[in-house]
Motif scaffolding. Structure first.
Motif, mmCIF file in Angstrom:
data_model
loop_
_atom_site.group_PDB
_atom_site.id
_atom_site.type_symbol
_atom_site.label_atom_id
_atom_site.label_comp_id
_atom_site.label_asym_id
_atom_site.label_seq_id
_atom_site.Cartn_x
_atom_site.Cartn_y
_atom_site.Cartn_z
ATOM 1 N N PHE A 57 -18.535 11.720 31.576
ATOM 2 C CA PHE A 57 -17.541 10.665 31.889
ATOM 3 C C PHE A 57 -17.001 10.225 31.223
ATOM 4 C CE2 PHE A 57 -21.410 9.793 34.931
ATOM 5 C CZ PHE A 57 -21.122 10.334 36.058
ATOM 6 N N THR A 58 -16.930 10.281 30.194
ATOM 7 C CA THR A 58 -15.680 9.626 29.178
ATOM 8 C C THR A 58 -14.593 10.717 28.993
ATOM 9 O OG1 THR A 58 -17.809 9.776 27.262
ATOM 10 C CG2 THR A 58 -15.387 9.912 25.827
ATOM 11 N N VAL A 59 -15.038 11.857 29.213
ATOM 12 C CA VAL A 59 -14.030 13.055 29.125
ATOM 13 C C VAL A 59 -12.889 12.323 30.736
ATOM 14 C CG1 VAL A 59 -13.215 15.076 29.999
ATOM 15 C CG2 VAL A 59 -14.639 14.952 28.314
ATOM 16 N N TYR A 60 -13.571 11.941 31.554
ATOM 17 C CA TYR A 60 -13.228 11.768 33.054
ATOM 18 C C TYR A 60 -12.443 10.198 33.118
ATOM 19 C CZ TYR A 60 -15.719 15.173 35.506
ATOM 20 O OH TYR A 60 -15.557 16.334 37.004
ATOM 21 N N ILE A 61 -12.233 9.932 32.182
ATOM 22 C CA ILE A 61 -12.221 7.943 31.896
ATOM 23 C C ILE A 61 -10.820 8.948 31.177
ATOM 24 C CG2 ILE A 61 -12.098 6.466 30.945
ATOM 25 C CD1 ILE A 61 -13.902 6.054 32.900
ATOM 26 N N LEU A 62 -10.536 9.603 29.768
ATOM 27 C CA LEU A 62 -9.695 9.757 29.253
ATOM 28 C C LEU A 62 -8.886 10.632 30.407
ATOM 29 C CD1 LEU A 62 -11.796 10.861 25.350
ATOM 30 C CD2 LEU A 62 -10.427 8.540 26.304
ATOM 31 N N SER A 63 -8.902 11.090 30.761
ATOM 32 C CA SER A 63 -7.844 11.651 32.098
ATOM 33 C C SER A 63 -7.332 10.807 32.421
ATOM 34 C CB SER A 63 -8.223 13.129 32.479
ATOM 35 O OG SER A 63 -9.514 13.209 34.011
ATOM 36 N N MET A 64 -7.976 10.084 33.367
ATOM 37 C CA MET A 64 -7.640 8.995 34.057
ATOM 38 C C MET A 64 -6.640 7.552 33.165
ATOM 39 S SD MET A 64 -10.784 7.653 36.584
ATOM 40 C CE MET A 64 -11.969 8.099 35.498
ATOM 41 N N LEU A 65 -6.948 7.585 32.397
ATOM 42 C CA LEU A 65 -6.457 6.469 31.430
ATOM 43 C C LEU A 65 -4.592 7.237 31.169
ATOM 44 C CD1 LEU A 65 -8.297 5.134 28.739
ATOM 45 C CD2 LEU A 65 -7.263 4.088 30.585
ATOM 46 N N LEU A 66 -4.539 8.419 30.688
ATOM 47 C CA LEU A 66 -3.740 9.358 30.507
ATOM 48 C C LEU A 66 -3.390 9.369 31.291
ATOM 49 C CD1 LEU A 66 -1.902 11.231 28.372
ATOM 50 C CD2 LEU A 66 -3.994 13.341 29.606
ATOM 51 N N ALA A 67 -3.771 9.715 32.613
ATOM 52 C CA ALA A 67 -2.466 9.886 33.841
ATOM 53 C C ALA A 67 -2.287 8.376 34.008
ATOM 54 C CB ALA A 67 -3.525 10.452 35.026
ATOM 55 N N LEU A 68 -2.895 7.476 34.356
ATOM 56 C CA LEU A 68 -2.206 6.195 33.460
ATOM 57 C C LEU A 68 -1.097 6.016 33.244
ATOM 58 C CD1 LEU A 68 -2.204 3.023 34.977
ATOM 59 C CD2 LEU A 68 -3.948 2.568 32.898
ATOM 60 N N VAL A 69 -0.901 6.628 31.901
ATOM 61 C CA VAL A 69 0.155 5.542 30.867
ATOM 62 C C VAL A 69 1.413 7.015 30.863
ATOM 63 C CG1 VAL A 69 1.303 6.480 28.664
ATOM 64 C CG2 VAL A 69 -1.248 5.808 29.077
ATOM 65 N N CYS A 70 0.774 7.935 31.341
ATOM 66 C CA CYS A 70 1.938 9.307 32.037
ATOM 67 C C CYS A 70 2.671 8.501 33.148
ATOM 68 C CB CYS A 70 1.311 10.892 32.354
ATOM 69 S SG CYS A 70 1.526 11.718 31.086
ATOM 70 N N SER A 71 1.865 7.919 33.892
ATOM 71 C CA SER A 71 2.485 6.958 34.832
ATOM 72 C C SER A 71 3.769 5.710 34.880
ATOM 73 C CB SER A 71 1.473 6.231 36.207
ATOM 74 O OG SER A 71 1.638 5.134 35.574
ATOM 75 N N PHE A 72 3.596 5.188 33.781
ATOM 76 C CA PHE A 72 4.614 4.281 32.685
ATOM 77 C C PHE A 72 5.898 5.266 33.265
ATOM 78 C CE2 PHE A 72 0.734 1.970 31.864
ATOM 79 C CZ PHE A 72 0.683 0.788 33.134
ATOM 80 N N PHE A 73 6.012 6.376 32.811
ATOM 81 C CA PHE A 73 6.761 6.721 31.955
ATOM 82 C C PHE A 73 7.651 7.623 33.430
ATOM 83 C CE2 PHE A 73 4.498 7.369 28.074
ATOM 84 C CZ PHE A 73 5.225 6.155 27.365
ATOM 85 N N LYS A 74 7.521 7.336 34.502
ATOM 86 C CA LYS A 74 8.074 8.510 35.827
ATOM 87 C C LYS A 74 9.781 7.935 35.956
ATOM 88 C CE LYS A 74 7.483 8.674 40.653
ATOM 89 N NZ LYS A 74 8.545 8.110 40.365
ATOM 90 N N LYS A 75 10.511 7.897 35.984
ATOM 91 C CA LYS A 75 11.369 7.377 36.025
ATOM 92 C C LYS A 75 11.481 6.861 37.771
ATOM 93 C CE LYS A 75 13.658 9.405 32.664
ATOM 94 N NZ LYS A 75 14.753 9.594 32.113
ATOM 95 N N SER A 76 11.639 6.019 38.087
ATOM 96 C CA SER A 76 11.368 5.466 39.204
ATOM 97 C C SER A 76 13.246 5.209 40.026
ATOM 98 C CB SER A 76 11.030 4.416 39.735
ATOM 99 O OG SER A 76 11.961 3.909 39.350
ATOM 100 N N LYS A 77 13.395 5.842 41.530
ATOM 101 C CA LYS A 77 14.669 5.807 41.847
ATOM 102 C C LYS A 77 14.769 4.094 41.728
ATOM 103 C CE LYS A 77 13.885 10.105 44.606
ATOM 104 N NZ LYS A 77 13.773 9.967 46.073
ATOM 105 N N GLY A 78 16.288 3.976 41.786
ATOM 106 C CA GLY A 78 16.456 2.314 42.554
ATOM 107 C C GLY A 78 15.723 1.536 43.667
ATOM 108 N N GLY A 79 16.150 0.871 44.463
ATOM 109 C CA GLY A 79 15.501 0.212 45.465
ATOM 110 C C GLY A 79 14.121 -0.703 45.046
ATOM 111 N N ALA A 80 13.656 -0.907 46.504
ATOM 112 C CA ALA A 80 11.951 -1.512 46.309
ATOM 113 C C ALA A 80 11.185 -1.055 45.785
ATOM 114 C CB ALA A 80 12.527 -1.834 47.492
#
Length: 80
Positions: A57-80
């Protein structure tokens, strides 16, 4: 069908097409890895001890946190 085809850009369609099997790929990779981690702790008789589940479960939680951090670096297109 034409309305749907014209409403999505080609890159968006490829993105959706690649993300659909991602859950199956993750399950295929994480299931044997989970077994490896639990076997690394060892069994007590015919059951796994609490430490084995805590490790997984520690590995699963860490992988979910890594995915969350990576989602902040995703470039989004303009718009809503």
């Amino acid at each position: 069908m034409t309305i749907l085809k014209n409403s999505f850009h080609l890159a968006d369609r490829y993105g959706v097409g690649l993300m659909n099997p991602a859950a199956f790929l993750a399950a295929a990779l994480f299931q044997p890895f989970t077994g490896y981690l639990m076997d690394a702790v060892g069994r007590t008789g015919s059951v796994y001890p609490l430490e084995a589940y805590q490790q997984v479960f520690t590995v699963y939680i860490l992988s979910m946190l890594l995915a969350l951090v990576c989602s902040f670096f995703k470039k989004s297109k303009g718009g809503a």
